[in-house]
Design an enzyme around this catalytic site. Structure first.
Site, PDB file in Angstrom:
ATOM      1  N   ASP A 200       0.841  -1.195   0.000  1.00 35.25           N
ATOM      2  CA  ASP A 200       0.000   0.000   0.000  1.00 35.25           C
ATOM      3  C   ASP A 200       0.878   1.247   0.000  1.00 35.25           C
ATOM      4  OD1 ASP A 200      -1.873   1.946   0.396  1.00 35.25           O
ATOM      5  OD2 ASP A 200      -2.665   1.136   2.275  1.00 35.25           O
ATOM      6  N   GLU A 226      -1.631  -1.146  -3.918  1.00 33.11           N
ATOM      7  CA  GLU A 226      -2.729  -0.279  -3.480  1.00 33.11           C
ATOM      8  C   GLU A 226      -2.369   1.198  -3.552  1.00 33.11           C
ATOM      9  OE1 GLU A 226      -4.664  -1.744   0.000  1.00 33.11           O
ATOM     10  OE2 GLU A 226      -5.167   0.245   0.768  1.00 33.11           O
ATOM     11  N   GLU A 252     -10.238   4.111  -1.523  1.00 29.29           N
ATOM     12  CA  GLU A 252     -10.592   4.542  -0.161  1.00 29.29           C
ATOM     13  C   GLU A 252     -10.756   6.049  -0.067  1.00 29.29           C
ATOM     14  OE1 GLU A 252      -6.603   3.067   1.377  1.00 29.29           O
ATOM     15  OE2 GLU A 252      -6.876   4.815   2.649  1.00 29.29           O
ATOM     16  N   HIS A 302     -12.371  -1.328   2.181  1.00 29.41           N
ATOM     17  CA  HIS A 302     -11.369  -0.677   3.025  1.00 29.41           C
ATOM     18  C   HIS A 302     -11.941  -0.610   4.440  1.00 29.41           C
ATOM     19  CE1 HIS A 302      -9.367   2.897   4.841  1.00 29.41           C
ATOM     20  NE2 HIS A 302      -8.316   2.392   4.228  1.00 29.41           N
TER      21      HIS A 302
HETATM   22 CA    CA Z   1      -4.846   1.938   2.094  1.00 31.73          CA
END
Ligand code: CA
Length: 388
Positions: A200, A226, A252, A302
Site C-alpha cells: 500500500d 494499493e 478509499e 477498506h
Molecule cells: Ca490503504
C-alpha cells in the site's frame, strides 16, 4: 418514531509507538463515533472515517450541519435523510469531510433500522452470502528508522502476521522505488513463497515511479498494489492497470456514486476498496457496490477504525453477492489492522475478538447476528477516552 439527538464522540489515546504510512507518522490513535437517540429509547451507532483534527472538524459537521436536518425525522427514512443532508451540503463539498460526517450518521440510522426490525444489518440488506469471512492482516507500518532496520522488522512482522491465521498480509511502502522493493523482498522472506501479500503506497508516487515499484512487486508475486498514485490521477491508474500484471487497487479516497462512477469508468482498478465510513455510509456503499459489480470490478472493503467500523464491514462483506459466482467463487476478505487499537479491541461490551476468532476458527471471522450492527459500545469506555 423520531430522532431526538445526534451526537459525536471523538476518542483518543497516545500510541505505544510512532507509526506511519507514506504521508505522515502519527503518535495518537483516534476514533469518531456517532450516536443517534430516538423518542422510543432505541439508540443507533455509526462511525466517521478521519483521524485526529479531521475527526474534530467532522464532529462540527455532524452536530452543526447534519444534526439539525435529522432531529425530528423518522429514523427509518434514512434514504430521505441522506438526500436531504447531501443536497444541503453539495455546494460546500461533494467529497471528503462532509461525506465522512454523513457516513457516520447514515450507519447509525441503519443500526436503528435493524433494531426496529429485530434483524441484523446483513439481513436487512438482503441476507448473508457467507456466514464467516477470512481476513488479511495489515501491519508493516513505516517507522522513522533506516530502511535496513525497517526491512529486518518487516520480515519478522510479516512472519508473525502469517502465524496469526490471516489469509494474507499487507505492508506499507512509499520510501522510494529502490527501498520499497527491498522492503517487499523482506516481507516475502518472512512469509515464504506461497502466502499472498499486498503493498500500500497511500498515493506516494508519480506514474513513472509507480511502474518501477509495480514491476518489483510483480517479480515478488504481490497480489495487489494499493493506491499507487494520487486518487485524482485516473489516467495514471488506467496506464498502470493496462501495463502491469500486479492487480491495481484503490478507492478509499473516493466518495459517493458520482465519484465512483468516474473512477470505475476510467478502468484503472482491478480491485475496488470502498470505505463505508467515508464515502457516504451504508446507503451510498450499496449503490457504489452495485456500480463496482456493474463494471465487473471485485470489491474488498477498506476497513479502518473502531469496532463499529469492523462490525459494519462484517455485515457488508456477508451481504456482498459473489462476483461473478460459481462453485469456487472469488471471496472478499476483511481488512484488519494488526497494530495497537483499543477502540477496536476494547470499545464493545462484548468484544469481537477478531484475532481470537482467527485462532479458534481456522482463520475465519463470524458475522455478528444481533439486531442492527449487533454490537454495543461500553459507555464507561467512551467516557474514559472521549476528547471531544
Ligand atoms: Ca490503504
Amino acid at each position: 418514531m423520531k430522532v431526538t439527538s445526534v451526537r459525536s464522540h471523538v476518542l483518543g489515546y497516545d500510541m505505544p509507538e510512532l507509526l506511519g504510512y507514506s504521508q505522515q507518522y502519527y503518535a495518537r490513535r483516534s476514533a469518531h463515533l456517532v450516536e443517534i437517540e430516538t423518542d422510543e429509547g432505541l439508540t443507533g451507532w455509526g462511525e466517521c472515517f478521519g483521524p485526529g483534527p479531521v475527526a474534530l472538524a467532522n464532529k462540527g459537521i455532524v452536530e452543526g450541519v447534519i444534526a439539525p436536518l435529522v432531529i425530528g425525522s423518522d429514523p427509518l427514512d434514512r434514504d430521505v435523510i441522506w438526500h436531504r443532508a447531501y443536497n444541503m451540503m453539495r455546494d460546500h463539498g461533494q467529497k471528503g469531510m462532509p461525506l465522512q460526517a454523513l457516513s457516520g450518521v447514515d450507519i447509525a440510522l441503519w443500526d436503528i433500522a435493524g433494531k426496529v426490525a429485530g434483524l441484523p444489518l446483513h439481513k436487512l440488506i438482503g441476507g448473508a452470502h457467507r456466514d464467516s469471512v477470512s481476513a488479511y492482516g495489515y501491519g508493516m507500518m513505516l517507522r522513522p528508522e533506516p530502511a535496513v532496520e525497517l526491512a529486518a522488522r518487516f520480515t519478522d512482522e510479516a512472519e508473525a502476521i502469517r502465524e496469526m491465521g490471516f489469509a494474507a498480509t499487507k505492508m506499507k511502502i512509499g520510501l522510494g522505488p529502490k527501498d520499497d522493493i527491498r522492503l517487499a523482498e523482506a516481507v516475502r522472506r518472512g512469509i515464504g513463497d506461497d502466502f499472498p501479500f499486498m503493498a500500500d503506497a497511500n498515493h506516494a508516487y508519480t506514474t513513472a515511479d509507480a511502474f518501477e515499484v509495480g514491476r518489483g512487486l510483480e517479480d515478488l508475486g504481490a497480489y495487489w498494489f494499493e493506491e499507487p498514485v494520487a486518487p485524482e490521477d485516473l489516467e495514471g491508474y488506467a496506464e498502470l492497470r493496462a501495463r502491469l500484471k500486479v492487480n491495481i487497487s484503490g478507492g478509499e479516497a473516493e466518495f459517493t456514486r458520482w465519484g465512483w462512477r468516474r473512477l470505475l469508468e476510467a478502468r484503472g482498478l482491478d480491485i475496488a476498496q470502498p470505505e463505508v465510513c467515508a464515502l457516504g455510509g451504508i446507503s451510498e456503499y450499496l449503490r457504489v457496490l452495485a456500480l463496482c459489480h456493474a463494471h465487473f470490478t471485485p470489491v474488498v472493503n477498506h476497513v479502518w477504525g473502531s469496532a463499529i467500523s469492523v462490525a459494519t464491514n462484517l455485515h457488508l462483506l456477508a451481504a456482498m453477492p459473489p462476483l461473478p459466482g460459481g462453485l469456487f467463487p472469488w471471496e472478499p476478505m476483511l481488512e484488519f489492522d494488526t497494530t495497537d487499537n483499543k477502540f477496536r479491541d476494547e470499545l464493545l461490551t462484548e468484544p469481537l475478538d477478531i484475532q481470537g476468532q482467527l485462532r479458534r476458527n481456522h482463520g475465519r471471522v463470524r458475522i455478528p447476528g444481533g439486531p442492527g450492527l449487533g454490537v454495543e459500545p461500553d459507555r464507561d469506555f467512551i467516557r474514559q477516552y472521549k476528547i471531544a
